[in-house]
Design a protein around this motif. Structure first.
Motif, PDB file in Angstrom:
ATOM      1  N   ALA A  21     -62.167  79.064  25.195  1.00  0.00           N
ATOM      2  CA  ALA A  21     -62.324  78.910  23.693  1.00  0.00           C
ATOM      3  C   ALA A  21     -61.019  79.914  23.444  1.00  0.00           C
ATOM      4  CB  ALA A  21     -63.421  79.536  22.724  1.00  0.00           C
ATOM      5  N   LEU A  22     -60.974  81.015  24.086  1.00  0.00           N
ATOM      6  CA  LEU A  22     -59.527  81.709  24.424  1.00  0.00           C
ATOM      7  C   LEU A  22     -58.159  80.797  24.836  1.00  0.00           C
ATOM      8  CD1 LEU A  22     -61.614  85.772  24.549  1.00  0.00           C
ATOM      9  CD2 LEU A  22     -60.340  84.529  22.627  1.00  0.00           C
ATOM     10  N   TYR A  27     -52.874  78.842  24.213  1.00  0.00           N
ATOM     11  CA  TYR A  27     -52.011  77.787  24.050  1.00  0.00           C
ATOM     12  C   TYR A  27     -51.822  77.160  22.936  1.00  0.00           C
ATOM     13  CZ  TYR A  27     -50.717  73.217  24.781  1.00  0.00           C
ATOM     14  OH  TYR A  27     -49.864  71.725  24.830  1.00  0.00           O
ATOM     15  N   ALA A  28     -52.434  77.141  22.000  1.00  0.00           N
ATOM     16  CA  ALA A  28     -52.352  76.123  20.421  1.00  0.00           C
ATOM     17  C   ALA A  28     -51.662  77.265  19.629  1.00  0.00           C
ATOM     18  CB  ALA A  28     -53.588  75.462  19.611  1.00  0.00           C
ATOM     19  N   ALA A  29     -51.826  78.796  20.001  1.00  0.00           N
ATOM     20  CA  ALA A  29     -50.740  79.761  19.032  1.00  0.00           C
ATOM     21  C   ALA A  29     -49.599  80.234  19.878  1.00  0.00           C
ATOM     22  CB  ALA A  29     -51.620  81.353  19.505  1.00  0.00           C
ATOM     23  N   LEU A  30     -49.476  80.033  21.161  1.00  0.00           N
ATOM     24  CA  LEU A  30     -48.317  80.216  21.928  1.00  0.00           C
ATOM     25  C   LEU A  30     -47.428  78.840  21.540  1.00  0.00           C
ATOM     26  CD1 LEU A  30     -49.269  82.234  24.904  1.00  0.00           C
ATOM     27  CD2 LEU A  30     -47.863  82.647  22.630  1.00  0.00           C
ATOM     28  N   LEU A  31     -48.426  77.254  21.388  1.00  0.00           N
ATOM     29  CA  LEU A  31     -47.496  76.485  21.841  1.00  0.00           C
ATOM     30  C   LEU A  31     -46.205  76.391  20.605  1.00  0.00           C
ATOM     31  CD1 LEU A  31     -46.326  73.977  23.354  1.00  0.00           C
ATOM     32  CD2 LEU A  31     -48.364  72.826  21.700  1.00  0.00           C
ATOM     33  N   ASN A  32     -44.653  76.035  20.304  1.00  0.00           N
ATOM     34  CA  ASN A  32     -44.068  75.664  19.785  1.00  0.00           C
ATOM     35  C   ASN A  32     -43.479  74.550  19.906  1.00  0.00           C
ATOM     36  OD1 ASN A  32     -41.734  75.878  17.355  1.00  0.00           O
ATOM     37  ND2 ASN A  32     -40.942  78.168  18.883  1.00  0.00           N
ATOM     38  N   MET A  47     -37.119  59.580  25.246  1.00  0.00           N
ATOM     39  CA  MET A  47     -38.724  59.149  26.417  1.00  0.00           C
ATOM     40  C   MET A  47     -39.510  59.958  26.697  1.00  0.00           C
ATOM     41  SD  MET A  47     -37.609  56.154  26.813  1.00  0.00           S
ATOM     42  CE  MET A  47     -38.768  55.822  28.241  1.00  0.00           C
ATOM     43  N   GLY A  48     -39.591  61.488  26.487  1.00  0.00           N
ATOM     44  CA  GLY A  48     -40.887  62.953  26.784  1.00  0.00           C
ATOM     45  C   GLY A  48     -40.082  64.120  26.245  1.00  0.00           C
ATOM     46  N   ARG A  49     -41.269  65.059  25.787  1.00  0.00           N
ATOM     47  CA  ARG A  49     -41.015  65.992  25.915  1.00  0.00           C
ATOM     48  C   ARG A  49     -41.143  66.710  26.830  1.00  0.00           C
ATOM     49  NH1 ARG A  49     -42.284  64.776  19.788  1.00  0.00           N
ATOM     50  NH2 ARG A  49     -40.155  64.350  19.333  1.00  0.00           N
ATOM     51  N   HIS A  50     -40.828  68.507  26.821  1.00  0.00           N
ATOM     52  CA  HIS A  50     -40.894  69.489  27.472  1.00  0.00           C
ATOM     53  C   HIS A  50     -41.465  70.736  26.816  1.00  0.00           C
ATOM     54  CE1 HIS A  50     -41.387  71.815  30.815  1.00  0.00           C
ATOM     55  NE2 HIS A  50     -41.065  72.233  30.350  1.00  0.00           N
ATOM     56  N   PRO A  51     -43.222  71.109  26.577  1.00  0.00           N
ATOM     57  CA  PRO A  51     -43.354  72.251  25.584  1.00  0.00           C
ATOM     58  C   PRO A  51     -42.703  73.374  25.888  1.00  0.00           C
ATOM     59  CG  PRO A  51     -44.814  72.013  27.408  1.00  0.00           C
ATOM     60  CD  PRO A  51     -43.480  71.173  28.327  1.00  0.00           C
ATOM     61  N   ARG A  52     -41.952  74.026  24.303  1.00  0.00           N
ATOM     62  CA  ARG A  52     -41.656  75.333  25.133  1.00  0.00           C
ATOM     63  C   ARG A  52     -43.293  76.556  23.619  1.00  0.00           C
ATOM     64  NH1 ARG A  52     -35.613  76.871  26.227  1.00  0.00           N
ATOM     65  NH2 ARG A  52     -34.952  75.023  26.734  1.00  0.00           N
ATOM     66  N   PHE A  53     -42.651  77.225  24.071  1.00  0.00           N
ATOM     67  CA  PHE A  53     -44.078  78.435  23.706  1.00  0.00           C
ATOM     68  C   PHE A  53     -43.173  79.688  23.003  1.00  0.00           C
ATOM     69  CE2 PHE A  53     -45.805  77.038  27.856  1.00  0.00           C
ATOM     70  CZ  PHE A  53     -47.118  75.950  27.160  1.00  0.00           C
ATOM     71  N   TYR A  54     -43.576  80.249  22.076  1.00  0.00           N
ATOM     72  CA  TYR A  54     -43.367  81.715  21.589  1.00  0.00           C
ATOM     73  C   TYR A  54     -42.586  82.438  21.827  1.00  0.00           C
ATOM     74  CZ  TYR A  54     -44.344  78.962  16.767  1.00  0.00           C
ATOM     75  OH  TYR A  54     -43.973  77.836  16.010  1.00  0.00           O
ATOM     76  N   VAL A  55     -43.354  82.891  22.891  1.00  0.00           N
ATOM     77  CA  VAL A  55     -43.507  83.814  24.048  1.00  0.00           C
ATOM     78  C   VAL A  55     -42.769  83.444  25.088  1.00  0.00           C
ATOM     79  CG1 VAL A  55     -44.136  85.769  25.919  1.00  0.00           C
ATOM     80  CG2 VAL A  55     -45.473  85.222  23.483  1.00  0.00           C
ATOM     81  N   LEU A  60     -45.969  80.743  32.013  1.00  0.00           N
ATOM     82  CA  LEU A  60     -46.848  79.771  30.851  1.00  0.00           C
ATOM     83  C   LEU A  60     -46.793  78.642  31.164  1.00  0.00           C
ATOM     84  CD1 LEU A  60     -45.660  81.685  28.179  1.00  0.00           C
ATOM     85  CD2 LEU A  60     -47.793  82.150  29.116  1.00  0.00           C
ATOM     86  N   ASP A  61     -45.948  77.966  32.150  1.00  0.00           N
ATOM     87  CA  ASP A  61     -45.862  76.536  31.971  1.00  0.00           C
ATOM     88  C   ASP A  61     -46.993  76.136  33.885  1.00  0.00           C
ATOM     89  OD1 ASP A  61     -44.947  75.153  30.010  1.00  0.00           O
ATOM     90  OD2 ASP A  61     -42.687  75.508  31.578  1.00  0.00           O
ATOM     91  N   SER A  62     -47.284  77.611  34.155  1.00  0.00           N
ATOM     92  CA  SER A  62     -48.310  76.885  35.161  1.00  0.00           C
ATOM     93  C   SER A  62     -49.352  77.535  34.567  1.00  0.00           C
ATOM     94  CB  SER A  62     -48.049  78.159  36.345  1.00  0.00           C
ATOM     95  OG  SER A  62     -46.425  77.208  36.773  1.00  0.00           O
TER      96      SER A  62
END
Length: 91
Positions: A21-22, A27-32, A47-55, A60-62
């Motif tokens: 759960a943590l 992940y949900a909190a850091l995903l921007n 055609m697609g997106r790559h995630p970015r995180f707030y930090v 983080l990608d790994s």
């Protein structure tokens, strides 16, 4: 079973239940989603997106790779807005 062993077992069970759960919650909190960058195909077609995180950390990608892949399966319209569900990526 002694009280110390019962307490240790209870703590282990709580940890095993809370850890996933943590992980998902972080992940949900850091995903921007507003900062995810797009891969462009044809002019003007995303055609697609790559995630970015707030930090901004390289690892983080790994660390979140399993959740990113699961998120891509659960929300294909967000991650691949240029493709319809079930459509082929080749022209």
């Amino acid at each position: 079973m002694s009280d110390a062993r019962r307490n240790a077992a209870a703590i282990a069970v709580v940890f095993l239940l809370l850890a996933p759960a943590l992980y998902v919650g972080s992940y949900a909190a850091l995903l921007n989603p507003s900062e995810s960058f797009d891969y462009l195909g044809k002019p003007g077609v995303v055609m697609g997106r790559h995630p970015r995180f707030y930090v901004d950390h390289r690892w983080l990608d790994s660390a979140y790779w399993p959740l990113i892949e699961l998120d891509r399966l659960l929300r294909p319209g967000y991650w691949n807005p240029g493709l319809e569900l079930g459509a082929s990526a080749t022209p």
